[in-house]
Design a protein around this motif. Sequence first.
Motif, short mmCIF file in Angstrom:
data_model
loop_
_atom_site.label_atom_id
_atom_site.label_comp_id
_atom_site.label_asym_id
_atom_site.label_seq_id
_atom_site.Cartn_x
_atom_site.Cartn_y
_atom_site.Cartn_z
N ILE A 33 5.61 -0.09 0.73
CA ILE A 33 6.61 0.98 0.55
C ILE A 33 7.81 0.59 1.39
CG2 ILE A 33 7.14 3.38 1.10
CD1 ILE A 33 4.14 3.92 0.63
N GLN A 50 8.33 1.55 -4.20
CA GLN A 50 6.88 1.54 -3.98
C GLN A 50 6.31 0.48 -4.91
OE1 GLN A 50 5.29 5.49 -4.69
NE2 GLN A 50 6.90 6.37 -3.40
N GLU A 59 2.85 -2.65 -10.42
CA GLU A 59 3.59 -1.42 -10.74
C GLU A 59 4.61 -1.23 -9.64
OE1 GLU A 59 1.94 2.64 -11.94
OE2 GLU A 59 2.94 3.04 -10.03
N LEU A 61 7.83 1.33 -8.44
CA LEU A 61 8.63 2.54 -8.64
C LEU A 61 9.92 2.36 -7.85
CD1 LEU A 61 5.98 5.40 -8.16
CD2 LEU A 61 6.73 4.32 -10.28
N LEU A 63 13.08 4.43 -6.41
CA LEU A 63 13.34 5.85 -6.13
C LEU A 63 14.78 6.06 -5.72
CD1 LEU A 63 10.29 6.08 -3.72
CD2 LEU A 63 10.27 6.70 -6.12
N GLN A 68 13.42 10.80 -5.53
CA GLN A 68 12.91 11.01 -6.91
C GLN A 68 12.80 9.66 -7.61
OE1 GLN A 68 15.19 13.63 -5.74
NE2 GLN A 68 13.11 14.30 -5.30
N THR A 69 11.75 9.49 -8.41
CA THR A 69 11.55 8.21 -9.10
C THR A 69 12.59 8.05 -10.21
OG1 THR A 69 9.19 8.54 -8.70
CG2 THR A 69 9.81 6.79 -10.25
N ALA A 71 12.94 4.80 -11.90
CA ALA A 71 12.44 3.85 -12.92
C ALA A 71 11.07 3.36 -12.49
CB ALA A 71 13.39 2.67 -13.06
N GLN A 72 10.25 3.07 -13.48
CA GLN A 72 8.92 2.50 -13.24
C GLN A 72 8.84 1.18 -13.98
OE1 GLN A 72 5.70 4.12 -15.60
NE2 GLN A 72 4.38 4.24 -13.78
N THR A 83 10.27 1.98 -17.68
CA THR A 83 10.52 3.35 -18.16
C THR A 83 11.50 4.01 -17.21
OG1 THR A 83 8.20 3.39 -18.81
CG2 THR A 83 9.39 5.49 -18.87
N ASP A 184 8.62 -0.64 4.97
CA ASP A 184 8.24 0.40 5.93
C ASP A 184 6.73 0.47 6.12
OD1 ASP A 184 10.84 1.49 6.49
OD2 ASP A 184 10.85 2.18 4.39
N GLY A 189 -1.36 4.10 0.05
CA GLY A 189 -1.33 4.81 -1.23
C GLY A 189 -1.59 3.92 -2.44
N ASN A 190 -2.68 3.14 -2.41
CA ASN A 190 -2.98 2.39 -3.66
C ASN A 190 -3.45 3.37 -4.72
OD1 ASN A 190 -2.45 0.28 -2.14
ND2 ASN A 190 -4.56 -0.31 -1.73
N PRO A 191 -3.12 3.09 -6.00
CA PRO A 191 -3.60 4.05 -7.02
C PRO A 191 -5.13 3.96 -7.12
CG PRO A 191 -2.50 2.17 -8.04
CD PRO A 191 -2.36 2.00 -6.57
N ASP B 26 1.92 10.55 -4.23
CA ASP B 26 2.05 9.81 -5.50
C ASP B 26 1.37 10.62 -6.60
OD1 ASP B 26 -0.68 9.45 -5.43
OD2 ASP B 26 -0.58 7.38 -4.73
N ASN B 28 -1.28 10.48 -7.93
CA ASN B 28 -2.70 10.82 -7.73
C ASN B 28 -2.88 11.76 -6.55
OD1 ASN B 28 -3.28 8.95 -9.79
ND2 ASN B 28 -2.99 7.30 -8.30
N ARG B 30 -1.95 11.24 -3.50
CA ARG B 30 -2.18 10.54 -2.23
C ARG B 30 -0.88 10.50 -1.44
NH1 ARG B 30 -6.15 7.10 -3.26
NH2 ARG B 30 -5.13 6.65 -5.25
N VAL B 31 -0.99 10.74 -0.13
CA VAL B 31 0.22 10.74 0.70
C VAL B 31 0.79 9.33 0.74
CG1 VAL B 31 1.13 11.05 3.03
CG2 VAL B 31 -0.57 12.66 2.12
N VAL B 32 2.07 9.23 0.38
CA VAL B 32 2.73 7.93 0.36
C VAL B 32 3.65 7.80 1.56
CG1 VAL B 32 4.40 6.58 -0.96
CG2 VAL B 32 2.55 7.78 -2.13
N THR B 127 16.58 14.09 -12.73
CA THR B 127 15.59 13.12 -12.24
C THR B 127 14.29 13.82 -11.83
OG1 THR B 127 16.48 13.38 -10.04
CG2 THR B 127 17.35 11.54 -11.35
N ASP B 148 8.79 14.86 -9.73
CA ASP B 148 9.72 14.09 -10.58
C ASP B 148 9.06 13.72 -11.90
OD1 ASP B 148 8.22 11.75 -10.41
OD2 ASP B 148 9.39 10.96 -8.74
N PHE B 150 7.76 11.22 -12.98
CA PHE B 150 6.64 10.27 -12.98
C PHE B 150 5.45 10.83 -12.21
CE2 PHE B 150 8.57 6.58 -14.91
CZ PHE B 150 9.92 6.84 -14.77
N GLN B 152 5.46 12.06 -9.20
CA GLN B 152 5.54 11.97 -7.73
C GLN B 152 6.06 13.29 -7.19
OE1 GLN B 152 5.67 8.44 -5.83
NE2 GLN B 152 7.65 8.73 -4.82
N THR B 154 7.48 15.55 -3.86
CA THR B 154 8.00 15.59 -2.48
C THR B 154 7.83 17.02 -1.98
OG1 THR B 154 9.61 13.90 -3.06
CG2 THR B 154 10.03 15.15 -1.06
#
Lengths: 191, 185
Positions: A33, A50, A59, A61, A63, A68-69, A71-72, A83, A184, A189-191, B26, B28, B30-32, B127, B148, B150, B152, B154
């Motif tokens: 990240i 990310q 993957e 992202l 932000l 706010q995201t 693009a992915q 996207t 950072d 936060g892995n999926p 994220d 899922n 999970r704290v990012v 967004t 957002d 996707f 995610q 906040t």
Amino acid sequence: CAALAPENNVVRTIVTQPVPEMVDAKAADFGLIGRVSVKGGKESFSGGVQWHHRERGDEILLLSPLGQTLAQIQRTPDGVFLTTSEGENYYAADVENLTEQVLGWRLPLMGLQYWVQSMSSPATAAAMDMNIDGQVMAIRQDGWTIDYLAYSARVPVETSKSGTALPRLLTLKRDGLQIKLVIDAWNAGNP
Amino acid sequence: DAISSLKNFMQNTRTFRAEFTQTVLDRNGRVVQNGGGTMQFERPGKFRWVYEKPYEQLIVGDGDRIWFYDHDLDQVTVRKLDVAIGSTPAALLAGSSDIEKSFDLSDLGLQGDTEWLEATPKARESTFEWVRLGFTRGGVLKAMELHDNFGQTTVLGFSRLEKNPRLAPESFKFSPPEGTDVISD
């Protein structure tokens, strides 16, 4: 963590040759990240990133500075998909062309998976400048120049396979384009 | 309910100041990232959002433009306020008081001791998908959640909130530090 500026004089340069059997190898899995700024391309960018890297795919992202995201980007075995937050979908065979076409700047993903760990990619020849402590100061590969401006002071528990301290601030330059990346956190936060 | 709290907040709070914590989850859950700092608003369009953690970052709305200053990247990004603010949560808090012009509001009722509402942007190309605002029963802003496109989320928590404090005009001005890259669209 205090950013550890590497001892800045280069004491030796190593030139690495491509390792044929490693050509389609991928760096080991990681997650990072950080923040990225891009200038000198058709478009500029500044915001968060990310990145979940797996052998079989990536993957990423991108932000906005407010989190706010926007693009992915997904690299899969059969190509790369992007996207946007408006729901537009784009496809290309490789990431550099796709981001150049859609975002206005080239994201050298195939090399970056190694460069973020201060390693050169085994796919092509590279030159690496090292300082007196054996830390990588710069890598020149695939037409890109990667400068390592700071390493993270504390080595995270899950360091990369090479076990070296991980970069915190690096810049990538090629033909007037400059990408600056602050890392950072690793493996968060892995999926 | 939360909607009347929001309207009251927009009409009667011309300036405010608070500390905030921020957690990014994220898709899922999970704290990012965790962070926080202080923020100040003066309606319309002026705000100062200071991130102290996880890194130094400053966001200033001077009424005309929005400045993003990232200390590590040593870079400033500046955008026209109506473009940037139109679709961001800052629009909700520091925008003009006629909020229903750009958001559809729906009441989510009481959860614990917080009354919630959901605001969905009318503009298609925003967004984020929705914003939720939480107020105490007494109408004090407590929390904001942004989801957002996707997945995610906040989550912002506000504390030590001051309503209509006197704020120095300089806090809503920004001039890029010497030698810093300035990128404007």
